[in-house]
Design a protein around this motif. Structure first.
Motif, PDB file in Angstrom:
ATOM      1  N   VAL A   1      11.644  -4.466  -6.623  1.00 40.26           N
ATOM      2  CA  VAL A   1      12.946  -4.264  -7.265  1.00 40.26           C
ATOM      3  C   VAL A   1      14.045  -4.605  -6.274  1.00 40.26           C
ATOM      4  CG1 VAL A   1      14.507  -2.571  -8.317  1.00 40.26           C
ATOM      5  CG2 VAL A   1      12.040  -2.410  -8.732  1.00 40.26           C
ATOM      6  N   VAL A   2      14.986  -5.456  -6.679  1.00 40.76           N
ATOM      7  CA  VAL A   2      16.187  -5.679  -5.892  1.00 40.76           C
ATOM      8  C   VAL A   2      17.251  -4.741  -6.460  1.00 40.76           C
ATOM      9  CG1 VAL A   2      16.854  -7.667  -7.353  1.00 40.76           C
ATOM     10  CG2 VAL A   2      17.932  -7.321  -5.130  1.00 40.76           C
ATOM     11  N   LEU A   3      17.922  -4.028  -5.545  1.00 37.75           N
ATOM     12  CA  LEU A   3      18.815  -2.945  -5.933  1.00 37.75           C
ATOM     13  C   LEU A   3      20.128  -3.053  -5.173  1.00 37.75           C
ATOM     14  CD1 LEU A   3      19.194  -0.128  -7.344  1.00 37.75           C
ATOM     15  CD2 LEU A   3      18.132   0.876  -5.334  1.00 37.75           C
ATOM     16  N   ASP A   4      21.238  -3.117  -5.911  1.00 32.62           N
ATOM     17  CA  ASP A   4      22.563  -3.027  -5.308  1.00 32.62           C
ATOM     18  C   ASP A   4      23.034  -1.575  -5.366  1.00 32.62           C
ATOM     19  OD1 ASP A   4      22.620  -5.728  -4.847  1.00 32.62           O
ATOM     20  OD2 ASP A   4      24.504  -6.084  -5.914  1.00 32.62           O
TER      21      ASP A   4
ATOM     22  N   ALA B   1       0.822  -1.210   0.000  1.00 35.52           N
ATOM     23  CA  ALA B   1       0.000   0.000   0.000  1.00 35.52           C
ATOM     24  C   ALA B   1       0.852   1.256   0.000  1.00 35.52           C
ATOM     25  CB  ALA B   1      -0.926  -0.004   1.210  1.00 35.52           C
ATOM     26  N   GLN B   2       2.134   1.093   0.293  1.00 31.63           N
ATOM     27  CA  GLN B   2       3.072   2.216   0.290  1.00 31.63           C
ATOM     28  C   GLN B   2       4.456   1.683  -0.046  1.00 31.63           C
ATOM     29  OE1 GLN B   2       2.792   3.754   4.250  1.00 31.63           O
ATOM     30  NE2 GLN B   2       3.842   2.018   5.190  1.00 31.63           N
ATOM     31  N   VAL B   3       5.376   2.592  -0.309  1.00 33.13           N
ATOM     32  CA  VAL B   3       6.747   2.172  -0.610  1.00 33.13           C
ATOM     33  C   VAL B   3       7.370   1.521   0.624  1.00 33.13           C
ATOM     34  CG1 VAL B   3       9.058   2.958  -1.255  1.00 33.13           C
ATOM     35  CG2 VAL B   3       7.052   3.973  -2.351  1.00 33.13           C
ATOM     36  N   VAL B   4       7.977   0.367   0.417  1.00 32.97           N
ATOM     37  CA  VAL B   4       8.658  -0.350   1.500  1.00 32.97           C
ATOM     38  C   VAL B   4      10.110  -0.564   1.085  1.00 32.97           C
ATOM     39  CG1 VAL B   4       8.724  -2.427   2.922  1.00 32.97           C
ATOM     40  CG2 VAL B   4       6.521  -1.529   2.121  1.00 32.97           C
ATOM     41  N   THR B   5      11.040  -0.113   1.920  1.00 33.42           N
ATOM     42  CA  THR B   5      12.471  -0.266   1.667  1.00 33.42           C
ATOM     43  C   THR B   5      13.045  -1.225   2.700  1.00 33.42           C
ATOM     44  OG1 THR B   5      12.606   2.009   0.839  1.00 33.42           O
ATOM     45  CG2 THR B   5      14.678   0.943   1.447  1.00 33.42           C
TER      46      THR B   5
ATOM     47  N   LEU C   1      13.145  -2.894  -2.830  1.00 32.47           N
ATOM     48  CA  LEU C   1      12.148  -1.832  -2.864  1.00 32.47           C
ATOM     49  C   LEU C   1      10.821  -2.423  -3.326  1.00 32.47           C
ATOM     50  CD1 LEU C   1      14.128   1.060  -4.640  1.00 32.47           C
ATOM     51  CD2 LEU C   1      13.857   0.666  -2.195  1.00 32.47           C
ATOM     52  N   GLN C   2       9.753  -2.118  -2.609  1.00 33.98           N
ATOM     53  CA  GLN C   2       8.405  -2.477  -3.045  1.00 33.98           C
ATOM     54  C   GLN C   2       7.604  -1.187  -3.204  1.00 33.98           C
ATOM     55  OE1 GLN C   2       6.725  -6.150  -1.018  1.00 33.98           O
ATOM     56  NE2 GLN C   2       8.370  -5.642   0.416  1.00 33.98           N
TER      57      GLN C   2
ATOM     58  N   ALA D   1      13.435   7.617  -1.427  1.00 33.49           N
ATOM     59  CA  ALA D   1      13.726   8.362  -0.200  1.00 33.49           C
ATOM     60  C   ALA D   1      14.250   7.452   0.899  1.00 33.49           C
ATOM     61  CB  ALA D   1      12.480   9.103   0.267  1.00 33.49           C
ATOM     62  N   GLY D   2      13.775   6.200   0.935  1.00 34.29           N
ATOM     63  CA  GLY D   2      14.206   5.270   1.966  1.00 34.29           C
ATOM     64  C   GLY D   2      15.644   4.816   1.835  1.00 34.29           C
ATOM     65  N   LEU D   3      16.290   5.144   0.712  1.00 39.68           N
ATOM     66  CA  LEU D   3      17.700   4.779   0.542  1.00 39.68           C
ATOM     67  C   LEU D   3      18.625   5.714   1.302  1.00 39.68           C
ATOM     68  CD1 LEU D   3      17.787   4.009  -3.296  1.00 39.68           C
ATOM     69  CD2 LEU D   3      17.594   2.371  -1.403  1.00 39.68           C
ATOM     70  N   ILE D   4      18.133   6.901   1.645  1.00 42.49           N
ATOM     71  CA  ILE D   4      18.973   7.872   2.356  1.00 42.49           C
ATOM     72  C   ILE D   4      19.381   7.284   3.708  1.00 42.49           C
ATOM     73  CG2 ILE D   4      19.017  10.161   3.436  1.00 42.49           C
ATOM     74  CD1 ILE D   4      17.168  11.121   1.195  1.00 42.49           C
ATOM     75  N   GLY D   5      20.672   7.261   3.954  1.00 40.62           N
ATOM     76  CA  GLY D   5      21.204   6.706   5.189  1.00 40.62           C
ATOM     77  C   GLY D   5      21.649   5.262   5.105  1.00 40.62           C
ATOM     78  N   VAL D   6      21.253   4.556   4.030  1.00 40.35           N
ATOM     79  CA  VAL D   6      21.675   3.156   3.854  1.00 40.35           C
ATOM     80  C   VAL D   6      23.115   3.146   3.338  1.00 40.35           C
ATOM     81  CG1 VAL D   6      21.234   0.991   2.631  1.00 40.35           C
ATOM     82  CG2 VAL D   6      19.310   2.422   3.384  1.00 40.35           C
TER      83      VAL D   6
END
Length: 210
Positions: free
Chosen positions: A202-205, A120-124, A189-190, A176-181
């Motif tokens: 999406v799987v992201l390296d 229902a929302q972006v999940v990182t 990412l969903q 936005a959820g990548l900030i700080g990783v």
């Protein structure tokens, strides 16, 4: 060629991070094979530069030769990936439905079990944590593979052979959820469906952030 400067990343302090295929032909024709650390001068006639589209760049006409001085700071090829020694988080992987496969430091893919509800929302979710600097707002070099919620591929930069440039911003919910990783991590990412597109996973390296 008349001396008018139309771009200068040395002054802006923001390096140009782009796939060569996204730039005018003279860049890929001359920079492929150049050693990282080199300083190059590219003098490009219209056929290798902006050509008939010159007018889309302020001050450049379709008959103008353009000249660039380029410092090659880094390069990322088809085998770019996150860290092979990133620390996996089995609990995080078990908490999400999409199943990511592929060794760390190598191309990844994912499958989506049937009947899983779309987000229902972006999940990182950080699946494996690297040891690089924390991601900040700005261009990020990454490799990805994704599927929509029907299980159909939405693309893979590993298969395309060109890493992706990802515009990370707190104003772009997808990233936005990548900030700080930490750079070097592998992330899932969903993203929920919109009126224009289906939900995707999406799987992201996270390869590098200049």
């Amino acid at each position: 060629w008349g001396g008018t400067v139309f771009a200068n990343t040395f002054e802006s302090g923001q390096p140009l991070v782009r796939a060569l295929t996204a730039l005018v032909a003279g860049w890929s024709d001359n920079l492929v094979g150049a050693a990282v650390g080199s300083r190059m001068v590219l003098s490009l006639p219209p056929s290798a530069g902006y050509g008939n589209d010159g007018a889309v760049v302020p001050g450049i006409g379709p008959a103008d030769t353009t000249v660039f001085v380029v410092d090659v700071v880094n390069a990322f090829g088809a085998d770019a990936a996150g860290q092979s020694d990133a620390v996996p988080d089995p609990a995080a992987a078990a908490s999400v439905a999409p199943q990511v496969h592929g060794d760390l430091g190598s191309p990844a893919g994912l499958t989506l079990p049937a009947g899983v509800a779309a987000p229902a929302q972006v999940v990182t979710t950080v699946l494996a944590r690297g040891t690089g600097d924390s991601v900040r707002a700005g261009d990020l070099v990454g490799q990805y593979a994704g599927v929509d919620w029907m299980g159909t591929s939405v693309g893979s930069s590993w298969q395309a052979g060109t890493p992706e440039v990802i515009p990370v911003s707190p104003d772009v919910p997808t990233f936005a959820g990548l900030i700080g990783v930490p750079v070097g991590s592998r992330v899932l990412l969903q993203e929920p469906a919109t009126t224009a597109s289906p939900a995707v996973a999406v799987v992201l390296d996270l390869v590098a952030q200049p």
